[in-house]
Motif scaffolding. Structure first.
Motif, short mmCIF file in Angstrom:
data_model
loop_
_atom_site.label_atom_id
_atom_site.label_comp_id
_atom_site.label_asym_id
_atom_site.label_seq_id
_atom_site.Cartn_x
_atom_site.Cartn_y
_atom_site.Cartn_z
N TYR A 61 -5.43 24.29 12.89
CA TYR A 61 -5.34 25.61 12.27
C TYR A 61 -4.57 25.58 10.95
CZ TYR A 61 -1.19 25.37 15.33
OH TYR A 61 -0.07 24.97 16.01
N ASP A 62 -3.93 24.46 10.61
CA ASP A 62 -3.22 24.33 9.34
C ASP A 62 -3.99 23.47 8.34
OD1 ASP A 62 -0.97 25.87 9.96
OD2 ASP A 62 0.05 24.19 10.93
N LEU A 63 -5.25 23.15 8.65
CA LEU A 63 -5.98 22.20 7.83
C LEU A 63 -6.17 22.69 6.40
CD1 LEU A 63 -7.48 19.55 7.49
CD2 LEU A 63 -9.53 20.67 8.38
N GLU A 106 -4.86 21.63 0.55
CA GLU A 106 -4.30 22.01 -0.75
C GLU A 106 -3.03 21.23 -1.05
OE1 GLU A 106 -5.93 23.84 -2.90
OE2 GLU A 106 -7.49 23.94 -1.36
N ALA A 107 -2.23 20.97 -0.03
CA ALA A 107 -0.96 20.27 -0.23
C ALA A 107 -1.16 18.83 -0.67
CB ALA A 107 -0.12 20.33 1.04
N VAL A 108 -2.15 18.15 -0.09
CA VAL A 108 -2.32 16.72 -0.40
C VAL A 108 -3.28 16.47 -1.56
CG1 VAL A 108 -1.86 16.12 2.01
CG2 VAL A 108 -4.25 16.33 1.24
N ALA A 109 -4.00 17.48 -2.00
CA ALA A 109 -5.02 17.29 -3.04
C ALA A 109 -4.46 16.57 -4.28
CB ALA A 109 -5.64 18.63 -3.42
N MET A 165 0.85 -1.20 0.00
CA MET A 165 0.00 0.00 0.00
C MET A 165 0.88 1.24 0.00
SD MET A 165 -3.24 1.07 2.41
CE MET A 165 -2.39 1.04 3.97
N ARG A 166 0.54 2.19 -0.87
CA ARG A 166 1.28 3.45 -0.95
C ARG A 166 0.62 4.47 -0.02
NH1 ARG A 166 1.36 6.38 -5.28
NH2 ARG A 166 3.53 7.04 -5.03
N ILE A 167 1.40 4.98 0.91
CA ILE A 167 0.87 5.90 1.92
C ILE A 167 1.64 7.22 1.85
CG2 ILE A 167 0.48 6.30 4.38
CD1 ILE A 167 0.47 3.26 4.77
N LEU A 168 0.90 8.32 1.79
CA LEU A 168 1.50 9.64 1.88
C LEU A 168 1.27 10.18 3.28
CD1 LEU A 168 2.86 12.08 0.44
CD2 LEU A 168 0.55 12.96 0.03
N VAL A 169 2.34 10.54 3.96
CA VAL A 169 2.25 11.13 5.30
C VAL A 169 2.50 12.61 5.16
CG1 VAL A 169 3.12 11.10 7.65
CG2 VAL A 169 3.11 8.99 6.31
N LEU A 170 1.52 13.41 5.59
CA LEU A 170 1.71 14.85 5.55
C LEU A 170 2.60 15.26 6.72
CD1 LEU A 170 0.98 17.63 4.31
CD2 LEU A 170 -0.81 17.78 6.03
N GLY A 171 3.82 15.66 6.41
CA GLY A 171 4.75 16.06 7.44
C GLY A 171 5.49 14.86 8.02
N ALA A 172 6.57 15.15 8.69
CA ALA A 172 7.33 14.11 9.40
C ALA A 172 7.60 14.64 10.79
CB ALA A 172 8.62 13.79 8.67
N GLY A 173 6.55 15.16 11.40
CA GLY A 173 6.66 15.77 12.72
C GLY A 173 6.36 14.78 13.82
N ALA A 174 5.81 15.30 14.92
CA ALA A 174 5.64 14.49 16.12
C ALA A 174 4.76 13.27 15.88
CB ALA A 174 5.07 15.36 17.24
N ILE A 175 3.61 13.45 15.25
CA ILE A 175 2.68 12.34 15.03
C ILE A 175 3.01 11.60 13.74
CG2 ILE A 175 0.27 11.68 14.74
CD1 ILE A 175 0.87 12.65 17.51
N GLY A 176 3.13 12.34 12.64
CA GLY A 176 3.41 11.72 11.35
C GLY A 176 4.74 10.99 11.35
#
Length: 308
Positions: A78-80, A85-88, A1-12
């Motif tokens: 607040y960044d939703l 737009e970034a993941v669209a 499965m191909r997964i895109l993770v938005l960000g590589a921060g604390a949760i991602g």
């Protein structure tokens, strides 16, 4: 499965590293500064006394050239809009979107953009931070993630994700009652954030005060009443867990929003966690004066020039 993770921060970063180790084909959509850090040091997660380091593929805005099977959305509320737009460009006809945001207001915005049939529900019970050194540090004893489709069905992405997590030390599972799970987390988090932000202390410090326990119990009751009015009263186990967590005299816990407030962070998730809950309560005829007091304090903080 191909997964895109938005960000590589604390949760991602935390969940993404474990998924990569389980064999998922991942891409991390990050800003240039974080991409450079990941190229140099790899993705590093410190958890349970050990450090995991892995080289991971990164993407920059504008670099997505084909759809992914699943998008893991781990931004702040607040960044939703920017995240959408970034993941669209990664959303195709068969893509599922799994948001791990607090509250439930984000569901309406994601549904409007991508369609309710592809937007999953998710809840993560975990405390992680991303340090200036790029290391994701896991601070809580647990790392529970719940996810699923809101109608209770189990699309192949949910089953595949559950299978991947089963090969990791992460406690993650598919849920057929994910909206109820999300409300239960929201109630716990809203009461905890209101308590520790308004009184500016840890749960243990607050319990040591004369009225601390009664205030905590009243805030918990306000959250439960709002959830019940919307058909999602916390189930007995969840209610008992919230009660224990927020009235433990030995607890050193404070909501992440309280820690952000103490640090003078310019932006907080108060609207998603408290404001939206208070408004839903008002629409159902439920007053929440203690939650409103905490929310008003956070609005004062947000309106100050230093926080602009």
């Amino acid at each position: 499965m191909r997964i895109l993770v938005l960000g590589a921060g604390a949760i991602g970063g935390y969940y993404g590293l474990h998924l990569a180790e389980a064999g998922a084909e991942l891409g991390f959509l990050v800003r240039e500064r974080r991409a450079a850090q990941l190229r140099q040091d790899g993705l590093v997660v410190a958890s349970r006394g050990e450090e995991r380091r892995r080289s991971v593929p990164t993407l920059l805005a504008g670099g997505i050239d084909r759809p992914f099977d699943l998008i893991l959305l781990t931004c702040k509320a607040y960044d939703l809009d920017a995240a959408i737009e970034a993941v669209a460009p990664a959303v195709g006809p068969e893509t599922a979107v799994l948001p791990l945001l607090n509250g439930i207001a984000h569901l309406d915005r994601l549904d409007a953009r991508f369609g309710a049939d592809r937007v999953l529900g998710g809840a993560a019970y975990i405390a992680t931070t991303l340090g200036a050194d790029g290391i994701v540090r896991h601070a809580s004893p647990g790392d529970l993630m719940l996810f699923g489709r809101r109608d209770g069905e189990a699309p192949w992405q949910v089953e595949a994700l559950a299978g991947l997590f089963a090969r990791t030390p992460v406690t993650a599972r598919a849920s057929g009652t994910i909206l109820q799970d999300m409300w239960e987390k929201w109630c716990m988090l809203a009461a905890g954030a209101a308590l520790t932000c308004l009184l500016r202390g840890t749960v243990g410090e607050i319990m040591a005060t004369e009225a601390g326990r009664s205030i905590a119990e009243a805030m918990i009751a306000e959250c439960r009443a709002i959830a019940a009015a919307h058909g999602h009263a916390p189930r007995p186990e969840a209610a008992a867990q919230a009660q224990r967590m927020l009235t433990d005299p030995a607890s050193r816990w404070a909501a992440s929003m309280a820690r952000d407030l103490e640090a003078g962070a310019p932006r907080l998730e108060s609207e998603a966690i408290l404001g939206d809950l208070i408004r839903r309560g008002a629409a159902a005829g439920i007053a929440a004066p203690l939650l409103a007091a905490a929310h008003s304090q956070l609005q004062v903080h947000g309106a100050r020039p230093a926080a602009a």
